[in-house]
Enzyme design. Sequence first.
Site, PDB file in Angstrom:
ATOM      1  N   GLY A   1       3.176   7.947  -1.779  1.00 22.52           N
ATOM      2  CA  GLY A   1       3.196   9.373  -1.055  1.00 22.52           C
ATOM      3  C   GLY A   1       3.803   9.920  -2.056  1.00 22.52           C
ATOM      4  O   GLY A   1       4.158  10.665  -1.434  1.00 22.52           O
TER       5      GLY A   1
ATOM      6  N   TYR B   1      -8.162   3.564  11.093  1.00 19.25           N
ATOM      7  CA  TYR B   1      -6.934   4.390   9.558  1.00 19.25           C
ATOM      8  C   TYR B   1      -6.434   4.169   9.373  1.00 19.25           C
ATOM      9  O   TYR B   1      -5.117   3.590   8.374  1.00 19.25           O
ATOM     10  CB  TYR B   1      -7.849   5.432   9.356  1.00 19.25           C
ATOM     11  CG  TYR B   1      -7.341   6.038   7.761  1.00 19.25           C
ATOM     12  CD1 TYR B   1      -8.270   5.650   6.620  1.00 19.25           C
ATOM     13  CD2 TYR B   1      -6.262   6.907   7.686  1.00 19.25           C
ATOM     14  CE1 TYR B   1      -7.259   5.874   5.170  1.00 19.25           C
ATOM     15  CE2 TYR B   1      -5.742   7.665   6.991  1.00 19.25           C
ATOM     16  CZ  TYR B   1      -6.280   7.015   5.718  1.00 19.25           C
ATOM     17  OH  TYR B   1      -5.458   7.643   4.832  1.00 19.25           O
TER      18      TYR B   1
ATOM     19  N   THR C   1      10.006   3.284  10.838  1.00 24.25           N
ATOM     20  CA  THR C   1      10.437   4.333  11.811  1.00 24.25           C
ATOM     21  C   THR C   1      11.233   4.188  12.246  1.00 24.25           C
ATOM     22  O   THR C   1      10.749   3.032  12.514  1.00 24.25           O
ATOM     23  CB  THR C   1       9.032   4.957  11.106  1.00 24.25           C
ATOM     24  OG1 THR C   1       9.319   6.380  12.624  1.00 24.25           O
ATOM     25  CG2 THR C   1       8.301   4.156  11.494  1.00 24.25           C
TER      26      THR C   1
ATOM     27  N   GLU D   1      10.362   5.811  15.422  1.00 26.03           N
ATOM     28  CA  GLU D   1       9.680   4.946  15.558  1.00 26.03           C
ATOM     29  C   GLU D   1       8.775   4.166  16.269  1.00 26.03           C
ATOM     30  O   GLU D   1       8.250   4.109  16.931  1.00 26.03           O
ATOM     31  CB  GLU D   1       8.398   5.969  15.299  1.00 26.03           C
ATOM     32  CG  GLU D   1       6.474   5.837  15.642  1.00 26.03           C
ATOM     33  CD  GLU D   1       6.805   7.154  16.842  1.00 26.03           C
ATOM     34  OE1 GLU D   1       7.544   8.132  17.284  1.00 26.03           O
ATOM     35  OE2 GLU D   1       5.723   7.742  18.502  1.00 26.03           O
TER      36      GLU D   1
ATOM     37  N   TYR E   1       0.566   4.049  15.053  1.00 25.40           N
ATOM     38  CA  TYR E   1       1.859   4.693  13.828  1.00 25.40           C
ATOM     39  C   TYR E   1       2.588   3.967  14.024  1.00 25.40           C
ATOM     40  O   TYR E   1       2.477   2.828  13.315  1.00 25.40           O
ATOM     41  CB  TYR E   1       2.131   6.151  13.749  1.00 25.40           C
ATOM     42  CG  TYR E   1       2.748   6.629  13.068  1.00 25.40           C
ATOM     43  CD1 TYR E   1       2.600   6.466  11.121  1.00 25.40           C
ATOM     44  CD2 TYR E   1       4.259   6.617  13.151  1.00 25.40           C
ATOM     45  CE1 TYR E   1       3.422   6.355  11.085  1.00 25.40           C
ATOM     46  CE2 TYR E   1       5.010   6.908  12.544  1.00 25.40           C
ATOM     47  CZ  TYR E   1       4.760   6.883  10.757  1.00 25.40           C
ATOM     48  OH  TYR E   1       5.507   6.724   9.584  1.00 25.40           O
TER      49      TYR E   1
ATOM     50  N   LYS F   1       3.514   0.524  11.635  1.00 21.36           N
ATOM     51  CA  LYS F   1       4.703   0.614  10.814  1.00 21.36           C
ATOM     52  C   LYS F   1       5.709  -0.626  11.357  1.00 21.36           C
ATOM     53  O   LYS F   1       6.121  -1.185  10.219  1.00 21.36           O
ATOM     54  CB  LYS F   1       5.662   1.783  10.976  1.00 21.36           C
ATOM     55  CG  LYS F   1       4.848   2.936  10.477  1.00 21.36           C
ATOM     56  CD  LYS F   1       5.451   3.088   8.629  1.00 21.36           C
ATOM     57  CE  LYS F   1       5.226   4.099   8.481  1.00 21.36           C
ATOM     58  NZ  LYS F   1       5.311   4.288   6.800  1.00 21.36           N
TER      59      LYS F   1
END
Length: 347
Positions: A9, A99, A131, A133, A154, A158
Site C-alpha cells: 500500500g 474482491y 480499523t 470500522e 470492508y 478487516k
Amino acid sequence: MKKKALIFGVTGQDGSLLTRLLLKKNYEVHGVKRRSSSFNTGRIDDIFKKEGNKTFFLHFGDLTDALNIQALIAKIKPNEIYNLGAQSHVKVSFDTPEYTANADAIGTLRILESIRAAGLSKKIKFYQASTSEMFGNSKKSQNENTPFHPESPYGTAKLFSYWITRNYRSAYGMFASNGILFNHEGEYRGETFLTRKVTIGVARIFLRKSKYITLGNLNAKRDWGDAQDYVEGMYKILQHKNSGDFVLATGKTYSVRQFIENAFDCINIKIKWRGKGLNEVGYDSKNTKRVLVKIDKKYFRPNEVNHLLGSYRKAKKILKWEPKITFKKMIKKMVLNDINLQKKSNL
Ligand code: NAP
Ligand code: GDD
C-alpha cells in the site's frame, strides 16, 4: 546496517507518509505497487525521484497474488512489514465484496503465511492496518476491549485480518501487531473520501469552478485525526518491545455536517441548513438562494456506522503517542492545499 521495511500500500495516503517517515529514520524502504493502466504513484513520485534505487525501492505486486508476496518477502527479508494495502473504501466494498475480502482479508493471511513459510517468524515485525470500522455501531466510545460488530464487507474483511494477525502472534510467537486506527485525513487523502471530497469542493467553490457539493449522509459522526500523526503511531507500535493491539484516535467526534461547516468557514462562508432528508440543502447564510451543499441518495450506504469515537489511552500510556494536529487545523491545511491544487488544474 540500515533497517529494511516493506510496505504494502505504498502508493496510498498512509503508505506515502510512512515512507517519508521511515526514510528520515534512515531505513531502506521497499514498497509494493500494483500494475495499473495509468500512473498510480503520484503520492510518491517525488520520493522516488530523490531516493529511488538508493534507499527506496518499488516492486510490482498485489495482495491477491500469494506467489508474488512469497517471492518478495523471501528476497527482501525486511525487518518490518507494514500491511497498509487494501480496497479501503467502505461504500465500494458493498459493490465489490468478494474482491474486498480477497485483498483485505486473505491478503493479510498471504503475508503472514509467507513470513512463516520463509522461516522468518522470529525475524520480521508485522503491522496490520486495522480499523475503527470493525466496531460498527457499538458502544458510545470504543477502545481495545470494545466488542466488534462490522457493518460492511470492508469492516468484516478487516476483522478477519485483525484476528489472523493475533492468531499468528499467539501460535507462532510472531511480533504481529494491530493498529486499530480511527479515520485519518490530510492533503494526501483519496479524493472520494468525505473529507477530501468536501475540501476539494470548497476550494472549487472559492475559485468559482463549481457551484455546490453533492453528498450523502450528513449525520454520521467520525473521530477524525491527521494522517501524519497516525503514521508516527504505526511506527511506534512496531518499535515497542512487545507486540499488541492499539487504538489510535483523537478522543473527539464530529458529524459530517460539522466537518462541512468548518471547511466552508475557511473561505469565510457560514453554512446554514434547511429541508429534511434527501431535500436538505446547505446554503450561504448571507444569500439564502446560494445553495452550496446538496444531497444525493447514491452516496448513502446499505449499512452505516453512525458514531465513532476512540479512546487512545493505551497508546498514550504505553507508546507515549498522542495526536498533535487538531480537527480545525487539519481542515484548514486541507482546504488551503486544495485551493493551491485547483488553481493549477485545468479541470
Ligand atoms: P488508501 O489511500 O486507499 O491506500 C490503499 C493502498 O492499498 C494503495 O496503495 C492501493 O494501491 C493499495 N492496494 C489496494 N488494493 C491492493 C491490492 N490488491 N494489492 C496491493 N495493494 C493494494 O488507504 P489509506 O487511507 O492510506 O489507508 C491505509 C490502510 O489503513 C488501509 O488498509 C486502510 O484500510 C486502513 N485504514 C485507513 C484509515 C483511514 O482513515 N485512512 C483508518 C483505518 C484503517 P493503489 O494506489 O494502486 O490503489
Ligand atoms: N465517501 C463519502 N462520500 N462519504 C460520505 C459522503 C460522500 O459523498 N457523504 C456522506 N458521507 C459519510 C459516509 O456515509 C460516512 O458516514 C462518512 O461520511 C465518512 O465516510 P468516508 O470518508 O468514506 O470514510 P469511512 O468512515 O467510511 O471510512 C474511512 O475510515 C475508516 C476508519 O473508520 C476509510 O478510510 C476506511 O478505510 C477506514 O477504515
